[in-house]
Scaffold this motif. Structure first.
Motif, PDB file in Angstrom:
ATOM      1  N   LEU A  46       0.832  -1.199   0.000  1.00 53.81           N
ATOM      2  CA  LEU A  46       0.000   0.000   0.000  1.00 53.81           C
ATOM      3  C   LEU A  46       0.869   1.252   0.000  1.00 53.81           C
ATOM      4  O   LEU A  46       0.602   2.219  -0.734  1.00 53.81           O
ATOM      5  CB  LEU A  46      -0.920   0.002   1.216  1.00 53.81           C
ATOM      6  CG  LEU A  46      -1.806   1.242   1.407  1.00 53.81           C
ATOM      7  CD1 LEU A  46      -2.742   1.416   0.211  1.00 53.81           C
ATOM      8  CD2 LEU A  46      -2.599   1.138   2.696  1.00 53.81           C
ATOM      9  N   LEU A  47       1.926   1.242   0.796  1.00 54.43           N
ATOM     10  CA  LEU A  47       2.840   2.383   0.841  1.00 54.43           C
ATOM     11  C   LEU A  47       3.552   2.571  -0.504  1.00 54.43           C
ATOM     12  O   LEU A  47       3.799   3.704  -0.932  1.00 54.43           O
ATOM     13  CB  LEU A  47       3.862   2.191   1.958  1.00 54.43           C
ATOM     14  CG  LEU A  47       3.300   2.257   3.387  1.00 54.43           C
ATOM     15  CD1 LEU A  47       4.392   1.933   4.403  1.00 54.43           C
ATOM     16  CD2 LEU A  47       2.687   3.631   3.670  1.00 54.43           C
ATOM     17  N   LEU A  48       3.865   1.448  -1.173  1.00 52.18           N
ATOM     18  CA  LEU A  48       4.487   1.542  -2.493  1.00 52.18           C
ATOM     19  C   LEU A  48       3.525   2.188  -3.487  1.00 52.18           C
ATOM     20  O   LEU A  48       3.921   3.049  -4.292  1.00 52.18           O
ATOM     21  CB  LEU A  48       4.902   0.156  -2.980  1.00 52.18           C
ATOM     22  CG  LEU A  48       5.572   0.100  -4.358  1.00 52.18           C
ATOM     23  CD1 LEU A  48       6.858   0.934  -4.372  1.00 52.18           C
ATOM     24  CD2 LEU A  48       5.867  -1.342  -4.751  1.00 52.18           C
ATOM     25  N   ALA A  49       2.248   1.789  -3.439  1.00 54.03           N
ATOM     26  CA  ALA A  49       1.246   2.385  -4.322  1.00 54.03           C
ATOM     27  C   ALA A  49       1.106   3.885  -4.054  1.00 54.03           C
ATOM     28  O   ALA A  49       1.027   4.692  -4.990  1.00 54.03           O
ATOM     29  CB  ALA A  49      -0.103   1.685  -4.142  1.00 54.03           C
ATOM     30  N   LEU A  50       1.110   4.267  -2.785  1.00 52.56           N
ATOM     31  CA  LEU A  50       1.017   5.688  -2.433  1.00 52.56           C
ATOM     32  C   LEU A  50       2.255   6.443  -2.904  1.00 52.56           C
ATOM     33  O   LEU A  50       2.160   7.602  -3.338  1.00 52.56           O
ATOM     34  CB  LEU A  50       0.845   5.839  -0.922  1.00 52.56           C
ATOM     35  CG  LEU A  50      -0.514   5.410  -0.357  1.00 52.56           C
ATOM     36  CD1 LEU A  50      -0.512   5.494   1.163  1.00 52.56           C
ATOM     37  CD2 LEU A  50      -1.636   6.275  -0.934  1.00 52.56           C
ATOM     38  N   ALA A  51       3.425   5.795  -2.820  1.00 57.63           N
ATOM     39  CA  ALA A  51       4.651   6.441  -3.291  1.00 57.63           C
ATOM     40  C   ALA A  51       4.579   6.704  -4.791  1.00 57.63           C
ATOM     41  O   ALA A  51       4.994   7.763  -5.271  1.00 57.63           O
ATOM     42  CB  ALA A  51       5.863   5.566  -2.962  1.00 57.63           C
ATOM     43  N   VAL A  52       4.043   5.746  -5.534  1.00 56.48           N
ATOM     44  CA  VAL A  52       3.937   5.911  -6.984  1.00 56.48           C
ATOM     45  C   VAL A  52       3.013   7.074  -7.330  1.00 56.48           C
ATOM     46  O   VAL A  52       3.364   7.948  -8.135  1.00 56.48           O
ATOM     47  CB  VAL A  52       3.432   4.613  -7.655  1.00 56.48           C
ATOM     48  CG1 VAL A  52       3.120   4.863  -9.127  1.00 56.48           C
ATOM     49  CG2 VAL A  52       4.467   3.509  -7.527  1.00 56.48           C
ATOM     50  N   VAL A  53       1.822   7.114  -6.734  1.00 54.94           N
ATOM     51  CA  VAL A  53       0.877   8.186  -7.081  1.00 54.94           C
ATOM     52  C   VAL A  53       1.379   9.542  -6.577  1.00 54.94           C
ATOM     53  O   VAL A  53       1.092  10.580  -7.193  1.00 54.94           O
ATOM     54  CB  VAL A  53      -0.546   7.884  -6.554  1.00 54.94           C
ATOM     55  CG1 VAL A  53      -1.103   6.634  -7.211  1.00 54.94           C
ATOM     56  CG2 VAL A  53      -0.585   7.768  -5.046  1.00 54.94           C
ATOM     57  N   ALA A  54       2.147   9.535  -5.483  1.00 51.72           N
ATOM     58  CA  ALA A  54       2.740  10.789  -5.018  1.00 51.72           C
ATOM     59  C   ALA A  54       3.774  11.292  -6.019  1.00 51.72           C
ATOM     60  O   ALA A  54       3.832  12.497  -6.325  1.00 51.72           O
ATOM     61  CB  ALA A  54       3.384  10.585  -3.649  1.00 51.72           C
ATOM     62  N   VAL A  55       4.583  10.385  -6.561  1.00 50.91           N
ATOM     63  CA  VAL A  55       5.558  10.759  -7.582  1.00 50.91           C
ATOM     64  C   VAL A  55       4.844  11.285  -8.820  1.00 50.91           C
ATOM     65  O   VAL A  55       5.199  12.331  -9.377  1.00 50.91           O
ATOM     66  CB  VAL A  55       6.453   9.549  -7.943  1.00 50.91           C
ATOM     67  CG1 VAL A  55       7.226   9.812  -9.224  1.00 50.91           C
ATOM     68  CG2 VAL A  55       7.422   9.255  -6.810  1.00 50.91           C
ATOM     69  N   TRP A  56       3.817  10.562  -9.271  1.00 55.74           N
ATOM     70  CA  TRP A  56       3.091  10.971 -10.478  1.00 55.74           C
ATOM     71  C   TRP A  56       2.386  12.313 -10.270  1.00 55.74           C
ATOM     72  O   TRP A  56       2.331  13.130 -11.186  1.00 55.74           O
ATOM     73  CB  TRP A  56       2.078   9.899 -10.870  1.00 55.74           C
ATOM     74  CG  TRP A  56       2.694   8.711 -11.545  1.00 55.74           C
ATOM     75  CD1 TRP A  56       3.953   8.620 -12.054  1.00 55.74           C
ATOM     76  CD2 TRP A  56       2.076   7.441 -11.779  1.00 55.74           C
ATOM     77  NE1 TRP A  56       4.164   7.371 -12.595  1.00 55.74           N
ATOM     78  CE2 TRP A  56       3.031   6.628 -12.444  1.00 55.74           C
ATOM     79  CE3 TRP A  56       0.828   6.907 -11.493  1.00 55.74           C
ATOM     80  CZ2 TRP A  56       2.765   5.321 -12.835  1.00 55.74           C
ATOM     81  CZ3 TRP A  56       0.552   5.607 -11.879  1.00 55.74           C
ATOM     82  CH2 TRP A  56       1.503   4.817 -12.542  1.00 55.74           C
ATOM     83  N   GLY A  57       1.828  12.534  -9.084  1.00 53.91           N
ATOM     84  CA  GLY A  57       1.112  13.782  -8.829  1.00 53.91           C
ATOM     85  C   GLY A  57       2.041  14.974  -8.703  1.00 53.91           C
ATOM     86  O   GLY A  57       1.850  16.003  -9.355  1.00 53.91           O
TER      87      GLY A  57
END
Length: 301
Positions: free
Chosen positions: A6-17
């Motif tokens: 879940l933290l990895l998914a949040l890291a990805v969307v944070a990078v993309w955003g």
């Protein structure tokens, strides 16, 4: 998902955003087509020397490279140069979800579901609200048209990716960059000119080169690589909802780091588009559940 996933998914969307803010920083020193060329060049070299080309036909690699490189990022960065704010760009580009649905209907004969039609209606209402507030500060007509066209190109790239099936996505992104970078370089030479390119490269600061590196290593290779790693381990209906946070991170980062204002109409447009995206995710999940139930019933009977 486990907490680490879940933290990895949040890291990805944070990078993309937050990447939309990084793009704006890079555009302060590099012209958009040159900036995009450097991004895909760094995504390709030297990794293509070590990563095997995935089992994908050359024409599909070229097609995805053109749609993803020239269409999506070339047009979007050109718009972000002066015609749309980073926060709004992060929101408008999400219409790619609905363009993908329409292309699937036209090309594959898929029929829209009621929830998908309602989701599209919410997104269209959000775009209409944005169009009703065209100005020279947050967004212009050209900016809206360019980013919507970029979203359509992204949807086309999605259709190409869908046709290749499950492949090594890291290798896929590296090898499509081989096609994207040269085409963007030619356009940069023709539109931005050798003199501007030479001046920009000679005067680019460490911050500009860091923005380029972030596009290639953070946004492209880490983002897509980690996202597809998650998709290989969890149902898409579990992973995909995290993408709803991309415009949230984009709007928040643009407001905090660039001082972009968030008046009521922007928040309203964001709520409408995110509502449409959430409803579409719900429709996709309901469809998968119905298909699984029908298959189970057929197996038992």
């Amino acid at each position: 998902m486990p907490l680490s996933h879940l933290l990895l998914a949040l890291a990805v969307v944070a990078v993309w955003g937050t990447n939309f803010v990084v793009i704006k920083w890079g555009l302060a020193e590099l012209p958009p087509l040159l900036f995009t060329t450097l991004r895909f060049a760094l995504s390709a070299f030297p990794l293509l020397l070590f990563i095997k080309r995935p089992a994908v036909p050359w024409h599909k690699l070229a097609g995805f490279g053109a749609l993803h490189g020239l269409g999506l990022f070339g047009l979007m960065l050109y718009a972000m140069r002066a015609d749309i704010s980073p926060g709004l760009a992060s929101l408008v580009i999400q219409t790619q979800v609905f363009f993908t649905i329409v292309l699937a209907m036209l090309l594959d004969g898929e029929r829209p579901r009621l929830l998908q039609a309602l989701a599209l209606g919410l997104a269209v209402a959000g775009m209409a609200l944005i169009a009703g507030h065209i100005d020279q500060h947050s967004i212009t007509v050209l900016g809206l048209v360019l980013v919507l066209t970029a979203a359509l190109c992204w949807a086309g790239a999605n259709m190409v990716a869908r046709s290749v099936g499950r492949v090594d996505m890291l290798g896929f992104m590296v090898w499509i960059s081989v096609f994207a970078a040269p085409a963007l370089a030619v356009l940069s030479l023709l539109i931005e000119g050798p003199a501007r390119i030479a001046t920009s490269l000679s005067q680019a600061s460490a911050g500009a080169w860091a923005a380029v590196a972030w596009q290639a290593l953070g946004n492209t290779l880490f983002g897509y690589g980690a996202w597809n790693w998650l998709l290989a381990r969890h149902p898409a209906a579990t992973v995909a909802p995290a993408a709803l946070l991309v415009p949230v991170f984009g709007m928040a980062a643009s407001s905090l780091l660039l001082g972009e204002s968030l008046p009521g109409w922007k928040l309203g447009a964001t709520a409408l588009v995110l509502g449409g995206l959430a409803l579409n995710t719900l429709a996709s999940r309901a469809s998968r559940t119905a298909i699984a139930t029908r298959r189970f019933t057929e197996t038992v009977s």
